[in-house]
Design a protein around this motif. Structure first.
Motif, PDB file in Angstrom:
ATOM      1  N   THR A 137      25.488  -5.314  14.392  1.00  0.00           N
ATOM      2  CA  THR A 137      26.090  -5.782  13.138  1.00  0.00           C
ATOM      3  C   THR A 137      25.029  -6.072  12.075  1.00  0.00           C
ATOM      4  O   THR A 137      25.242  -5.810  10.889  1.00  0.00           O
ATOM      5  CB  THR A 137      26.924  -7.059  13.380  1.00  0.00           C
ATOM      6  OG1 THR A 137      26.110  -8.027  14.067  1.00  0.00           O
ATOM      7  CG2 THR A 137      28.141  -6.742  14.227  1.00  0.00           C
ATOM      8  N   THR A 138      23.867  -6.567  12.485  1.00  0.00           N
ATOM      9  CA  THR A 138      22.818  -6.914  11.527  1.00  0.00           C
ATOM     10  C   THR A 138      22.299  -5.685  10.796  1.00  0.00           C
ATOM     11  O   THR A 138      21.845  -5.772   9.651  1.00  0.00           O
ATOM     12  CB  THR A 138      21.654  -7.625  12.241  1.00  0.00           C
ATOM     13  OG1 THR A 138      22.163  -8.712  13.015  1.00  0.00           O
ATOM     14  CG2 THR A 138      20.632  -8.154  11.255  1.00  0.00           C
ATOM     15  N   ALA A 139      22.329  -4.541  11.442  1.00  0.00           N
ATOM     16  CA  ALA A 139      21.776  -3.316  10.855  1.00  0.00           C
ATOM     17  C   ALA A 139      22.805  -2.535  10.042  1.00  0.00           C
ATOM     18  O   ALA A 139      22.645  -1.333   9.813  1.00  0.00           O
ATOM     19  CB  ALA A 139      21.217  -2.427  11.963  1.00  0.00           C
ATOM     20  N   ARG A 140      23.860  -3.208   9.605  1.00  0.00           N
ATOM     21  CA  ARG A 140      24.894  -2.530   8.825  1.00  0.00           C
ATOM     22  C   ARG A 140      25.239  -3.337   7.562  1.00  0.00           C
ATOM     23  O   ARG A 140      25.132  -4.561   7.545  1.00  0.00           O
ATOM     24  CB  ARG A 140      26.171  -2.351   9.652  1.00  0.00           C
ATOM     25  CG  ARG A 140      26.071  -1.323  10.767  1.00  0.00           C
ATOM     26  CD  ARG A 140      27.445  -1.057  11.383  1.00  0.00           C
ATOM     27  NE  ARG A 140      27.406   0.095  12.298  1.00  0.00           N
ATOM     28  CZ  ARG A 140      27.312  -0.016  13.616  1.00  0.00           C
ATOM     29  NH1 ARG A 140      27.235  -1.204  14.179  1.00  0.00           N
ATOM     30  NH2 ARG A 140      27.287   1.074  14.364  1.00  0.00           N
ATOM     31  N   GLY A 141      25.646  -2.588   6.531  1.00  0.00           N
ATOM     32  CA  GLY A 141      26.201  -3.209   5.333  1.00  0.00           C
ATOM     33  C   GLY A 141      25.258  -4.171   4.641  1.00  0.00           C
ATOM     34  O   GLY A 141      24.046  -3.975   4.576  1.00  0.00           O
ATOM     35  N   TRP A 142      25.842  -5.258   4.111  1.00  0.00           N
ATOM     36  CA  TRP A 142      25.058  -6.213   3.330  1.00  0.00           C
ATOM     37  C   TRP A 142      24.020  -6.925   4.176  1.00  0.00           C
ATOM     38  O   TRP A 142      22.968  -7.344   3.665  1.00  0.00           O
ATOM     39  CB  TRP A 142      25.994  -7.229   2.664  1.00  0.00           C
ATOM     40  CG  TRP A 142      26.777  -8.097   3.627  1.00  0.00           C
ATOM     41  CD1 TRP A 142      28.011  -7.851   4.134  1.00  0.00           C
ATOM     42  CD2 TRP A 142      26.342  -9.342   4.182  1.00  0.00           C
ATOM     43  NE1 TRP A 142      28.404  -8.862   4.984  1.00  0.00           N
ATOM     44  CE2 TRP A 142      27.388  -9.801   5.034  1.00  0.00           C
ATOM     45  CE3 TRP A 142      25.196 -10.127   4.067  1.00  0.00           C
ATOM     46  CZ2 TRP A 142      27.311 -10.987   5.749  1.00  0.00           C
ATOM     47  CZ3 TRP A 142      25.118 -11.316   4.767  1.00  0.00           C
ATOM     48  CH2 TRP A 142      26.160 -11.737   5.602  1.00  0.00           C
ATOM     49  N   ARG A 143      24.293  -7.044   5.499  1.00  0.00           N
ATOM     50  CA  ARG A 143      23.297  -7.694   6.360  1.00  0.00           C
ATOM     51  C   ARG A 143      22.012  -6.873   6.416  1.00  0.00           C
ATOM     52  O   ARG A 143      20.909  -7.421   6.446  1.00  0.00           O
ATOM     53  CB  ARG A 143      23.868  -7.906   7.757  1.00  0.00           C
ATOM     54  CG  ARG A 143      25.035  -8.886   7.829  1.00  0.00           C
ATOM     55  CD  ARG A 143      25.487  -9.072   9.258  1.00  0.00           C
ATOM     56  NE  ARG A 143      26.617 -10.002   9.368  1.00  0.00           N
ATOM     57  CZ  ARG A 143      27.878  -9.654   9.244  1.00  0.00           C
ATOM     58  NH1 ARG A 143      28.189  -8.371   9.023  1.00  0.00           N
ATOM     59  NH2 ARG A 143      28.852 -10.541   9.344  1.00  0.00           N
ATOM     60  N   LEU A 144      22.169  -5.564   6.459  1.00  0.00           N
ATOM     61  CA  LEU A 144      20.991  -4.697   6.480  1.00  0.00           C
ATOM     62  C   LEU A 144      20.176  -4.861   5.206  1.00  0.00           C
ATOM     63  O   LEU A 144      18.939  -4.925   5.254  1.00  0.00           O
ATOM     64  CB  LEU A 144      21.409  -3.239   6.669  1.00  0.00           C
ATOM     65  CG  LEU A 144      20.275  -2.206   6.609  1.00  0.00           C
ATOM     66  CD1 LEU A 144      19.224  -2.500   7.665  1.00  0.00           C
ATOM     67  CD2 LEU A 144      20.826  -0.793   6.769  1.00  0.00           C
ATOM     68  N   TRP A 145      20.864  -4.930   4.052  1.00  0.00           N
ATOM     69  CA  TRP A 145      20.119  -5.105   2.811  1.00  0.00           C
ATOM     70  C   TRP A 145      19.381  -6.437   2.785  1.00  0.00           C
ATOM     71  O   TRP A 145      18.287  -6.558   2.217  1.00  0.00           O
ATOM     72  CB  TRP A 145      21.067  -4.988   1.613  1.00  0.00           C
ATOM     73  CG  TRP A 145      21.487  -3.563   1.395  1.00  0.00           C
ATOM     74  CD1 TRP A 145      22.715  -3.012   1.607  1.00  0.00           C
ATOM     75  CD2 TRP A 145      20.640  -2.497   0.946  1.00  0.00           C
ATOM     76  NE1 TRP A 145      22.696  -1.666   1.329  1.00  0.00           N
ATOM     77  CE2 TRP A 145      21.436  -1.318   0.914  1.00  0.00           C
ATOM     78  CE3 TRP A 145      19.307  -2.408   0.574  1.00  0.00           C
ATOM     79  CZ2 TRP A 145      20.925  -0.091   0.523  1.00  0.00           C
ATOM     80  CZ3 TRP A 145      18.788  -1.171   0.188  1.00  0.00           C
ATOM     81  CH2 TRP A 145      19.607  -0.036   0.156  1.00  0.00           C
ATOM     82  N   GLY A 146      19.955  -7.432   3.443  1.00  0.00           N
ATOM     83  CA  GLY A 146      19.252  -8.699   3.565  1.00  0.00           C
ATOM     84  C   GLY A 146      17.974  -8.558   4.378  1.00  0.00           C
ATOM     85  O   GLY A 146      16.940  -9.158   4.047  1.00  0.00           O
ATOM     86  N   GLN A 147      18.037  -7.742   5.421  1.00  0.00           N
ATOM     87  CA  GLN A 147      16.849  -7.496   6.234  1.00  0.00           C
ATOM     88  C   GLN A 147      15.805  -6.694   5.457  1.00  0.00           C
ATOM     89  O   GLN A 147      14.595  -6.926   5.605  1.00  0.00           O
ATOM     90  CB  GLN A 147      17.241  -6.756   7.514  1.00  0.00           C
ATOM     91  CG  GLN A 147      18.088  -7.580   8.474  1.00  0.00           C
ATOM     92  CD  GLN A 147      17.339  -8.775   9.027  1.00  0.00           C
ATOM     93  OE1 GLN A 147      16.182  -8.670   9.418  1.00  0.00           O
ATOM     94  NE2 GLN A 147      18.008  -9.927   9.046  1.00  0.00           N
TER      95      GLN A 147
END
Length: 544
Positions: free
Chosen positions: A320-330
């Protein structure tokens, strides 16, 4: 190839392959300025930014522009499946496209090499070469670790509750944490050491080749596939290469030596194409025999990787972290030079354990990731939250071979590791799957386990677990042993302890193919050690 031939260029040393070994050799041999050195690489330059962003391995690790798209031969031990085995094909070799874990193996590995006839390769004798390459960026025991080398080795600065729980669970099962697995005893659990620094991958090309590229006596030629070593009698005089099938052939003279560092698949292939190998096999393909060397291509080994996957509850995962807005946060964290999933290894935490009582010599290496990948789809994360625990037996007994499929230089060779052929490998793979199950269901990890995805909890017997291994086992990309080093009087060895090809003058092999036995861990660091020692051997023999 007669002496009357006009060469396209002339050098003292020609190095074939710009992988982990070739980049080090190019640096060391050109450092004094005394020698003209040429480094040839079949693949393109390493300009793709995904090569240098650690998480980019998902993009480049399966890209045929930067990898050799090899497949193993179908085998009964793998239920008739070919195993896909991409290996690095760019400057830096596999260090530019695969995982980043820095693992030297066990001291006994190298003492065993020496006992098998590789005189000069005991642990005490190779330790200085391990230390020479690395710049350990953490508190460490300087008796074991290097501080001034070109390759930065860092501890993982990214933390995850599942990784922490895995390490705690391992401790509860008798696998200690908080130790340096590259200094002293290997057994233990923790976060991996890796060649990632300040958020970037540091490949062998970045660490060793980039600082040397400005030297006037070093020429680096990418997109140059060497398809023949040129000989006059039993003396090597140069190499022939081309940029593409049917393209113009260039010939380079090597007045001192040619060093083959093309890896455990391509090094024996090149020797065979040049008439060095089993005489009958070469004659059957219409290749003129220069030297009967029956060991070329024999003894191939690899670590067979098995992955256990668990569906996760009560914790975030990479899925889940590597998808969508979370990925952009990373991405934002990475750009700010903060710990991020963009700068972690495919496997984040490790455990080395024994098949016997805790404290014995480690038999297994476990790779833990707080994420899981869709079966059969390269680089695609599962839709559900998952975690993965992969493992392999550290010192497999099964051996296979690499052979030419034809006399056509651009054809892929026949690759047959014979995974799980040996009975002891079958027994240990079952024990490894049972240990993986215990680790994933330790008291520390149990709150996060929703269900076992693979292997299913319905698989309980030895026969069922072995069948799972046959159906799901894959490569760890650790091919070695196909141009084995041995004693001078060992007729089955391809090179002697000075890495000189038997019966041939002016030719050495220096890569994972010369390993007499599998090291207990990833093969990258041992390959770099081999290159460091090879450079010293060459410089000592060419002082004049």
């Amino acid at each position: 190839m007669g002496p009357e031939h006009a060469w396209d260029a002339a050098f003292d040393f020609v190095i074939v392959g710009a992988g982990m070994a070739g980049c080090i050799l190019a640096n060391r041999l050109s450092a004094s300025g005394r020698f003209q050195v040429c480094l040839l690489e079949a693949g393109p330059p390493d300009h793709n930014p995904y090569i240098h962003i650690p998480a980019g391995f998902i993009k480049v690790g399966y890209d045929p522009r930067y990898t050799w798209p090899f497949k193993t031969e179908p085998d009964a031990a793998t239920m008739g499946r070919p195993v896909v085995a991409q290996l690095g094909r760019t400057l830096g070799g596999s260090s530019a496209v695969n995982g980043f874990n820095y693992v030297r193996g066990q001291a006994q590995d190298y003492d065993d090499w020496a006992a098998r006839g590789a005189v000069g390769w005991s642990y005490a004798e190779v330790l200085p070469y391990f230390k020479r390459s690395e710049r350990r960026l953490a508190l460490c025991d300087v008796n074991y670790r290097g501080l001034e080398g070109e390759l930065p080795i860092t501890d993982c600065d990214w933390r995850h509750p599942l990784c922490d729980a895995f390490i705690a669970g391992a401790a509860s099962l008798g696998i200690p944490s908080g130790k340096d697995y590259n200094a002293g005893q290997q057994e233990g659990a923790g976060y991996y050491q890796r060649w990632i620094h300040q958020g970037w991958r540091v490949s062998a090309a970045t660490a060793f080749l980039r600082p040397a590229k400005g030297r006037r006596n070093l020429r680096v030629i990418p997109r140059a596939q060497v398809n023949q070593i040129l000989l006059e009698g039993t003396r090597v005089v140069g190499v022939a290469y081309a940029a593409e099938p049917g393209g113009p052939v260039r010939r380079l003279q090597a007045s001192r030596e040619v060093i083959v560092a093309a890896g455990a698949i391509n090094s024996p292939k090149l020797l065979n194409l040049s008439g060095l190998g089993d005489a009958q096999q070469l004659q059957d393909l219409g290749i003129a025999v220069h030297q009967h060397l029956p060991g070329v291509g024999q003894g191939l080994q690899d670590h067979m990787m098995l992955r256990s996957i668990v569906r996760v509850q009560n914790a975030p995962t990479l899925n889940t972290t590597a998808r969508g807005w979370r990925l952009w946060g990373q991405v934002a964290r990475w750009l700010a030079k903060k710990p991020s999933i963009l700068a972690i290894s495919p496997s984040v935490a490790y455990a080395f354990s024994s098949a016997q009582a805790p404290g014995a010599r480690a038999d297994f290496q476990f790779h833990f990731s707080p994420g899981s990948y869709a079966a059969g789809i390269a680089g695609q994360l599962d839709a559900f939250p998952g975690m993965t625990l992969g493992f392999y037996q550290l010192r497999p007994q099964s051996k296979g071979h690499v052979r030419l499929a034809s006399a056509h230089a651009w054809d892929s060779p026949v690759i047959q590791p014979h995974y799980l052929q040996h009975e002891s490998d079958q027994r240990l793979v079952v024990e490894g799957l049972r240990q993986a199950r215990r680790l994933l269901h330790s008291a520390a990890l149990t709150p996060y386990v929703a269900s076992d995805e693979a292997p299913s909890t319905q698989l309980q017997s030895d026969e069922e677990l072995l069948q799972f291994a046959r159906e799901r086992g894959s490569t760890a990309w650790h091919f070695m042993g196909s141009c084995r080093m041995g004693a001078v009087d060992d007729a089955t060895a391809v090179v002697d302890p000075q890495l000189r090809v038997r019966g041939i003058t002016g030719l050495r092999v220096a890569d994972a193919s010369v390993m007499p036995a599998m090291p207990s861990g990833n093969t990258g660091a041992p390959t770099m050690m081999i290159a460091e020692k090879a450079a010293d051997l060459l410089l000592a023999d060419h002082q004049n």
